[in-house]
Scaffold this motif. Sequence first.
Motif, PDB file in Angstrom:
ATOM      1  N   SER A 137       0.703  -0.972   0.252  1.00  0.00           N
ATOM      2  CA  SER A 137      -0.351   0.391   0.220  1.00  0.00           C
ATOM      3  C   SER A 137       0.433   1.123   0.339  1.00  0.00           C
ATOM      4  CB  SER A 137      -0.855   0.152   0.870  1.00  0.00           C
ATOM      5  OG  SER A 137      -1.275   1.569   0.831  1.00  0.00           O
ATOM      6  N   GLU A 138       0.943   2.191  -0.540  1.00  0.00           N
ATOM      7  CA  GLU A 138       1.936   3.056  -0.883  1.00  0.00           C
ATOM      8  C   GLU A 138       1.373   4.283  -0.007  1.00  0.00           C
ATOM      9  OE1 GLU A 138       3.639   5.305  -3.298  1.00  0.00           O
ATOM     10  OE2 GLU A 138       3.683   3.070  -4.029  1.00  0.00           O
ATOM     11  N   THR A 139      -0.232   4.429   1.007  1.00  0.00           N
ATOM     12  CA  THR A 139      -0.290   5.126   2.339  1.00  0.00           C
ATOM     13  C   THR A 139       0.361   4.286   3.109  1.00  0.00           C
ATOM     14  OG1 THR A 139      -2.623   3.903   2.071  1.00  0.00           O
ATOM     15  CG2 THR A 139      -2.456   6.127   0.779  1.00  0.00           C
ATOM     16  N   CYS A 140       0.327   3.724   2.976  1.00  0.00           N
ATOM     17  CA  CYS A 140       1.235   2.458   4.182  1.00  0.00           C
ATOM     18  C   CYS A 140       2.741   2.303   4.945  1.00  0.00           C
ATOM     19  CB  CYS A 140       0.064   1.451   4.675  1.00  0.00           C
ATOM     20  SG  CYS A 140       0.769   0.069   5.846  1.00  0.00           S
ATOM     21  N   ARG A 141       2.732   1.401   3.363  1.00  0.00           N
ATOM     22  CA  ARG A 141       4.934   1.900   3.509  1.00  0.00           C
ATOM     23  C   ARG A 141       5.716   0.667   4.302  1.00  0.00           C
ATOM     24  NH1 ARG A 141       7.062   4.634  -0.885  1.00  0.00           N
ATOM     25  NH2 ARG A 141       5.842   5.612  -2.507  1.00  0.00           N
ATOM     26  N   ASN A 142       4.927   0.207   5.208  1.00  0.00           N
ATOM     27  CA  ASN A 142       4.846  -0.537   6.799  1.00  0.00           C
ATOM     28  C   ASN A 142       6.118  -1.905   6.130  1.00  0.00           C
ATOM     29  OD1 ASN A 142       5.131  -1.288   9.593  1.00  0.00           O
ATOM     30  ND2 ASN A 142       3.720  -2.303   8.610  1.00  0.00           N
ATOM     31  N   ARG A 143       7.416  -1.637   7.764  1.00  0.00           N
ATOM     32  CA  ARG A 143       7.840  -2.805   6.893  1.00  0.00           C
ATOM     33  C   ARG A 143       8.127  -4.231   7.530  1.00  0.00           C
ATOM     34  NH1 ARG A 143      11.895  -1.728   2.440  1.00  0.00           N
ATOM     35  NH2 ARG A 143      13.209  -2.419   3.811  1.00  0.00           N
ATOM     36  N   ALA A 144       8.422  -4.800   7.526  1.00  0.00           N
ATOM     37  CA  ALA A 144       8.531  -6.214   8.680  1.00  0.00           C
ATOM     38  C   ALA A 144       9.487  -6.585   8.810  1.00  0.00           C
ATOM     39  CB  ALA A 144       7.609  -6.867   7.867  1.00  0.00           C
ATOM     40  N   TYR A 145      10.032  -7.151   9.520  1.00  0.00           N
ATOM     41  CA  TYR A 145      12.134  -7.134  10.375  1.00  0.00           C
ATOM     42  C   TYR A 145      11.650  -8.655  10.788  1.00  0.00           C
ATOM     43  CZ  TYR A 145      13.032  -2.151   9.749  1.00  0.00           C
ATOM     44  OH  TYR A 145      12.656  -1.442   9.480  1.00  0.00           O
ATOM     45  N   PRO A 146      12.516  -9.687  10.614  1.00  0.00           N
ATOM     46  CA  PRO A 146      12.944 -11.153  10.479  1.00  0.00           C
ATOM     47  C   PRO A 146      12.349 -10.727  12.479  1.00  0.00           C
ATOM     48  CG  PRO A 146      14.027 -10.708   9.195  1.00  0.00           C
ATOM     49  CD  PRO A 146      13.912  -9.173   9.528  1.00  0.00           C
ATOM     50  N   ARG A 147      11.845 -11.834  12.710  1.00  0.00           N
ATOM     51  CA  ARG A 147      11.592 -11.967  14.090  1.00  0.00           C
ATOM     52  C   ARG A 147      12.830 -13.217  14.913  1.00  0.00           C
ATOM     53  NH1 ARG A 147       6.389 -12.137  17.225  1.00  0.00           N
ATOM     54  NH2 ARG A 147       7.451 -12.740  19.457  1.00  0.00           N
ATOM     55  N   VAL A 148      13.142 -12.482  15.936  1.00  0.00           N
ATOM     56  CA  VAL A 148      14.356 -13.398  16.475  1.00  0.00           C
ATOM     57  C   VAL A 148      13.531 -13.583  18.638  1.00  0.00           C
ATOM     58  CG1 VAL A 148      16.247 -13.745  17.283  1.00  0.00           C
ATOM     59  CG2 VAL A 148      15.972 -13.598  15.844  1.00  0.00           C
ATOM     60  N   ASP A 149      13.370 -14.408  18.955  1.00  0.00           N
ATOM     61  CA  ASP A 149      12.745 -14.596  20.122  1.00  0.00           C
ATOM     62  C   ASP A 149      13.670 -15.181  20.969  1.00  0.00           C
ATOM     63  OD1 ASP A 149       9.872 -13.888  19.300  1.00  0.00           O
ATOM     64  OD2 ASP A 149       9.783 -15.514  19.028  1.00  0.00           O
ATOM     65  N   PRO A 150      13.775 -14.180  22.580  1.00  0.00           N
ATOM     66  CA  PRO A 150      15.108 -14.606  23.140  1.00  0.00           C
ATOM     67  C   PRO A 150      13.323 -15.712  23.690  1.00  0.00           C
ATOM     68  CG  PRO A 150      14.057 -11.806  23.028  1.00  0.00           C
ATOM     69  CD  PRO A 150      13.165 -12.752  22.161  1.00  0.00           C
ATOM     70  N   VAL A 151      14.802 -16.457  24.272  1.00  0.00           N
ATOM     71  CA  VAL A 151      14.718 -17.527  25.451  1.00  0.00           C
ATOM     72  C   VAL A 151      15.632 -17.976  26.282  1.00  0.00           C
ATOM     73  CG1 VAL A 151      13.786 -19.820  25.425  1.00  0.00           C
ATOM     74  CG2 VAL A 151      12.892 -18.800  23.509  1.00  0.00           C
ATOM     75  N   VAL A 152      14.950 -18.205  27.685  1.00  0.00           N
ATOM     76  CA  VAL A 152      16.592 -17.969  28.876  1.00  0.00           C
ATOM     77  C   VAL A 152      15.611 -19.407  28.838  1.00  0.00           C
ATOM     78  CG1 VAL A 152      16.521 -15.884  29.921  1.00  0.00           C
ATOM     79  CG2 VAL A 152      14.272 -17.937  30.584  1.00  0.00           C
ATOM     80  N   ILE A 153      17.226 -20.171  29.109  1.00  0.00           N
ATOM     81  CA  ILE A 153      17.340 -22.104  29.165  1.00  0.00           C
ATOM     82  C   ILE A 153      17.891 -21.846  30.857  1.00  0.00           C
ATOM     83  CG2 ILE A 153      19.193 -22.460  27.689  1.00  0.00           C
ATOM     84  CD1 ILE A 153      17.060 -25.139  27.857  1.00  0.00           C
ATOM     85  N   ALA A 154      17.773 -22.230  31.930  1.00  0.00           N
ATOM     86  CA  ALA A 154      18.621 -22.389  32.898  1.00  0.00           C
ATOM     87  C   ALA A 154      19.207 -24.383  33.828  1.00  0.00           C
ATOM     88  CB  ALA A 154      18.049 -21.774  34.058  1.00  0.00           C
ATOM     89  N   LEU A 155      20.071 -23.973  33.799  1.00  0.00           N
ATOM     90  CA  LEU A 155      20.524 -25.459  34.710  1.00  0.00           C
ATOM     91  C   LEU A 155      20.691 -25.162  36.473  1.00  0.00           C
ATOM     92  CD1 LEU A 155      22.572 -27.958  34.737  1.00  0.00           C
ATOM     93  CD2 LEU A 155      23.297 -26.371  36.342  1.00  0.00           C
ATOM     94  N   VAL A 156      19.437 -25.332  37.444  1.00  0.00           N
ATOM     95  CA  VAL A 156      19.032 -25.056  38.309  1.00  0.00           C
ATOM     96  C   VAL A 156      19.921 -26.223  39.528  1.00  0.00           C
ATOM     97  CG1 VAL A 156      17.476 -24.779  40.317  1.00  0.00           C
ATOM     98  CG2 VAL A 156      17.194 -24.221  37.788  1.00  0.00           C
ATOM     99  N   GLN A 157      20.696 -25.711  39.760  1.00  0.00           N
ATOM    100  CA  GLN A 157      21.650 -26.561  40.816  1.00  0.00           C
ATOM    101  C   GLN A 157      21.447 -26.056  42.355  1.00  0.00           C
ATOM    102  OE1 GLN A 157      25.921 -25.961  40.126  1.00  0.00           O
ATOM    103  NE2 GLN A 157      25.273 -23.036  40.968  1.00  0.00           N
ATOM    104  N   ASP A 158      21.876 -27.474  43.093  1.00  0.00           N
ATOM    105  CA  ASP A 158      21.208 -27.260  44.395  1.00  0.00           C
ATOM    106  C   ASP A 158      22.704 -27.944  45.316  1.00  0.00           C
ATOM    107  OD1 ASP A 158      21.351 -28.202  47.471  1.00  0.00           O
ATOM    108  OD2 ASP A 158      19.428 -28.758  46.752  1.00  0.00           O
ATOM    109  N   PRO A 159      23.686 -26.673  45.605  1.00  0.00           N
ATOM    110  CA  PRO A 159      24.791 -27.307  45.295  1.00  0.00           C
ATOM    111  C   PRO A 159      25.183 -27.713  47.043  1.00  0.00           C
ATOM    112  CG  PRO A 159      24.435 -24.555  45.726  1.00  0.00           C
ATOM    113  CD  PRO A 159      23.472 -25.588  45.277  1.00  0.00           C
ATOM    114  N   VAL A 160      24.088 -27.849  48.438  1.00  0.00           N
ATOM    115  CA  VAL A 160      24.084 -28.377  49.107  1.00  0.00           C
ATOM    116  C   VAL A 160      23.584 -29.557  49.123  1.00  0.00           C
ATOM    117  CG1 VAL A 160      22.834 -29.223  51.526  1.00  0.00           C
ATOM    118  CG2 VAL A 160      23.438 -26.004  50.764  1.00  0.00           C
ATOM    119  N   ARG A 161      23.115 -30.681  47.988  1.00  0.00           N
ATOM    120  CA  ARG A 161      22.094 -31.973  48.367  1.00  0.00           C
ATOM    121  C   ARG A 161      23.081 -31.737  47.166  1.00  0.00           C
ATOM    122  NH1 ARG A 161      16.603 -32.706  47.904  1.00  0.00           N
ATOM    123  NH2 ARG A 161      16.398 -30.885  46.520  1.00  0.00           N
TER     124      ARG A 161
END
Lengths: 265, 265
Positions: free
Chosen positions: A90-114
């Motif tokens: 659309s000439e009146t819109c001209r919106n652009r879309a950028y590739p999407r990258v989703d940040p995800v966290v992954i955790a090793l949860v440790q119990d040092p006592v046990r």
Amino acid sequence: MALGASASGWAFAVDVSNRSRHEFEVKNEVEGTVRFEPVRALLATLNQRDIAMAGLGASTLAWHRQHQFCGLCGSRMVAVEAGGRRACTSETCRNRAYPRVDPVVIALVQDPVRDKILLGRQSVYRPMMYSCLAGYVGPCESLEEAVRREVKEESGIDVGEMSYHSSQPWPIGRGASCQMMVGFTATATSTEIHIDTNELEDCRWFSRAEVAEAEELVVARRPGPSEESSKTLSIPGPYAIAHHLIKNWLSTTKAPLQASGRNKL
Amino acid sequence: MALGASASGWAFAVDVSNRSRHEFEVKNEVEGTVRFEPVRALLATLNQRDIAMAGLGASTLAWHRQHQFCGLCGSRMVAVEAGGRRACTSETCRNRAYPRVDPVVIALVQDPVRDKILLGRQSVYRPMMYSCLAGYVGPCESLEEAVRREVKEESGIDVGEMSYHSSQPWPIGRGASCQMMVGFTATATSTEIHIDTNELEDCRWFSRAEVAEAEELVVARRPGPSEESSKTLSIPGPYAIAHHLIKNWLSTTKAPLQASGRNKL
């Protein structure tokens, strides 16, 4: 869509999803028989570079499919910049879309006592396969806040100190989206598990001996336990950041002083 | 849109962009005069919690505006789950959209031999303001690969070892998008700068003395240099992760042994 150039030439991704499988599964004198495989099935067999290329191709095509229409005005969008962007027609819109990258966290949860770590399993995993807890980073939260929230939500466990380990792109996320996995090692400050059954089927503390045995199975490339009846822990292979978080724990964390008898003054 | 609940009650974001400013700028007996400010202008004055809340509100509303229509089929989308998702209204499509968070790397590049750091300026910065180099993480690249690529593209400098410092959500990115800033300290393995003038207006190595003086100006809350004629370096305030990367370098990196005369054996 152009994926990039290297010494061996340009690489392109081609969407063949609406063409017949038969059309491509033909003898090719140079390359041998052409076959189609889901990207996830390739993870254990391809090298790092080819995994990255296949993943980039799959996630780029998925992103294009998901942006056929402009979110702002509803007009058709088309690929521009060799497939690196999409632009509204659309000439009146001209919106652009950028590739999407989703940040995800992954955790090793440790119990040092046990001297144990917390691993969970989703119902889609193969039997007895457990992995580190992970989840999407929400808007306006830091990576550290995301680790704390996800671990608490999924397992009920509180975490205190944490440290960054490494990052890994993961191109086979939700709807073939491209994820940015960020791995942390976190120390638990509580022990009692309360599972969110919407997210996890099970979640347990595993001992150093159990985890070491599972790691040996992966290293020996022996098939892991495949029967429901098996009681032996199975962990992800070296293609996954979870594997390296677990391996790092096995190599660097010491057993408690009393148990190991080492490190006496 | 619901933003979340806290001890003091629920918080909501309301889109007033198509209503008159005058309608809201009225005396309110409890809160005083209601005023509107861009989120960026609030960064230096609000506390962390209120910045997060304002940023979450602004970026959530921007995300809803950008997903009025379904990317897959072009039908109207509507907010669901109290504004946490958007869903396509077409019964045959039923596509869902999730809030978008864009991972961005930001790097303090240090030259330990000459005891200098690399800072760049964009043309939109105030005069003499320089900051750490930053850029979007591309699909299928790790955070570390993104640091290496961005620094090379923008400044021509190669980086070797790097270490994670911290992360910070930044809700005032491209089109009010929500960014996940991930901060690294990286060591340069080359010194000659080649600026990409599409990205940066200038890029220079700054000495410890120059950086320390700029940091003192921020700490003293004295206004930084505002005249084009000024020659004094200015750096971002404590609301930005760049500030903490720079401060961390000032506090922990030692000057070369020859220059400082300290740390002699």
